[in-house]
Enzyme design. Structure first.
Site, PDB file in Angstrom:
ATOM      1  N   THR B 174      77.730   6.604 109.164  1.00 28.93           N
ATOM      2  CA  THR B 174      78.260   7.540 108.191  1.00 28.93           C
ATOM      3  C   THR B 174      77.226   7.593 107.094  1.00 28.93           C
ATOM      4  OG1 THR B 174      80.492   6.780 108.674  1.00 28.93           O
ATOM      5  CG2 THR B 174      80.207   8.020 106.662  1.00 28.93           C
ATOM      6  N   ARG B 202      89.008  13.078 117.837  1.00 27.25           N
ATOM      7  CA  ARG B 202      89.267  11.960 116.928  1.00 27.25           C
ATOM      8  C   ARG B 202      88.726  12.260 115.528  1.00 27.25           C
ATOM      9  NH1 ARG B 202      85.527   8.242 114.001  1.00 27.25           N
ATOM     10  NH2 ARG B 202      86.786   6.444 113.455  1.00 27.25           N
TER      11      ARG B 202
END
Lengths: 307, 307
Positions: B174, B202
């Site tokens: 991330t 997801r």
């Protein structure tokens, strides 16, 4: 004696104009709320888990065409249905959610299945639809979700180029339930068809853990209904839990602070149902009405729409 | 003199095994972090808004193939790319996010566009992709996102039937940034390619306001990186804000409590970058490393991977 158990649920909040509320409609809504209350309460009464109770209550509301969830879901901007749901277990803080499912008969059941059969919390869009099919959950076609009233709402909204929360009367269309079971465990579940004529792919607060749905045995279980975007930006459900845990507020005071003060300042119209481990229930709303019902094992029961 | 301004960013956290870290790799990562830091800092230095600064920093990280966001996004279970991003403005608490976009060159730019050009906070899946196209944002095809290393990672994960957070070395993929500008406004942005071989549809914590991303001038701006599901269930970013607002904790203490204590107890591996209105920066992580960098107008600068 086993401990107090209780359930509270909502079928949406908003500007429910009393002048458009006929006796027949009032009776039908009350009956829908009562059926869901009974479905959830029966689970608790036989010693079942609060998670099963909130799921049963929400599935009953999803099956009722009067509420904007499941069968009664509103039309989105492309004339389809995109439904969101979430649930959370207060003892483990496990959670499951789906966003933008188009065919699941009971989105809250899909959320439960995400929680129990995946490593994930939130599945969205076509991937979530595929998951629903792979798991063999009941699915339905457009006929099941079609409703002349919702269709007319959509056509009207489309003609005027606006997105609306639900009914012409601006009802926030979401359903949800919270419960405390005989083992002292809390749970919450929420389900919605979103906003009429909403942009394809829009996700509101309902399936977002902490925003529209929250459960933690140490604080409370919450299910929200209202203007989703403003509820997301205020992390409404978890904010109430934090006011209880970090500031020592009671459930009632925390709910009042968030719904009647903080949300009002942002223009966030709506409400919520909440319960704590002592069986205290709060059902605050800052809109003119909220479809709601609650029942406790001490014999109290309450079904209402207006203040 | 204008007030202190500052920016902090991360490029993911996790088990970054020192034995697999060559000098060349270390230099490349450091360079990637430095480029993003400079991009964001330049905006602040010329008096720009923190929201523009965090967007510029995150776009720089998205454009770098080393980080799991934008160009460097990992492969999902169907061999495609699904990217999530969010950003939030601390002065107004406006927010925008996208989940599951497959073609946007810069998902954080799409999130900004959702914030500014829709009534919504979160758009997901094909609806979000359609929005990106309609808004004329730069889009890319599979060639742009293709990367042999990521592809091999995916094939390996697929063969073993597992979902992994990012690299073989379990890096949480991330990227994110937080900033304080010369007007005293906070902002946060986060972007991710999710988990290698993740289930189609997801959604992790990155695009969820309050979970992976948060900004409020009264408390802090936060961008998280880690095991998304556990970050969602702990509403990590907003929890830190609540510990500050309701319990009076400092930014450092609130971050420490959540990352090094509460998250550890749930097995939630990862970290975050955080900033408050006084320009205090915290970059805690409970994993073995976190790609991170920070720079303040008082002259301090810091780029690091390990403790």
């Amino acid at each position: 004696m086993s401990q107090l158990f209780a359930i509270a649920l909502h079928g949406g909040a908003g500007t429910i104009a009393p002048e458009t509320m006929t006796e027949e409609k009032y009776a039908a809504y009350t009956q829908g709320l009562k059926a869901a209350l009974d479905a959830g309460y029966a689970v608790l009464e036989r010693g079942g888990a609060s998670l099963d109770a909130v799921q049963a209550a929400v599935m009953s509301l999803e099956d009722c065409p009067l509420f904007n969830a499941g069968k009664g879901a509103v039309f989105n901007s492309t004339g389809g249905h995109e439904m969101d749901a979430a649930l959370m277990e207060g003892s483990t803080k496990r959670a499951g959610a789906v966003a933008g499912v188009t065919a699941a008969r009971n989105p809250v059941q899909a959320a439960r299945t995400v929680m129990e059969h995946t490593e994930h919390v939130l599945l969205s869009g076509p991937g979530a639809d595929q998951f629903v099919r792979e798991q063999g959950l009941p699915i339905e076609g457009p006929d099941y979700f079609f409703n002349q009233f919702r269709y007319d709402q959509w056509k009207e909204a489309q003609a005027e180029g606006r997105v609306q929360l639900d009914h012409s009367e601006k009802k926030m269309g979401t359903v949800g339930a919270v419960a405390l079971d005989q083992s002292g465990n809390l749970a919450a579940a929420t389900s919605t068809g979103g906003m009429t004529n909403k942009q394809y792919g829009r996700v509101g607060d309902s399936p977002l853990i902490g925003a529209g749905t929250w459960a933690d045995n140490h604080t409370c279980a919450i299910s929200c209904t209202g203007h989703g975007e403003l509820f997301i930006r205020s992390v409404v459900a978890y904010d109430i839990a934090c006011l209880m845990e970090y500031k020592g507020l009671s459930l009632a005071d925390a709910c009042h602070k968030v719904v009647m003060d903080k949300l009002v300042k942002t223009g966030g119209e709506g409400g919520l149902v909440a319960i704590d481990q002592a069986g205290n229930i709060a059902m605050p709303f800052n809109s003119s009405g909220m479809y709601r019902a609650a029942r406790k094992s001490d014999g109290t029961e309450n079904i209402a729409i207006y203040r």
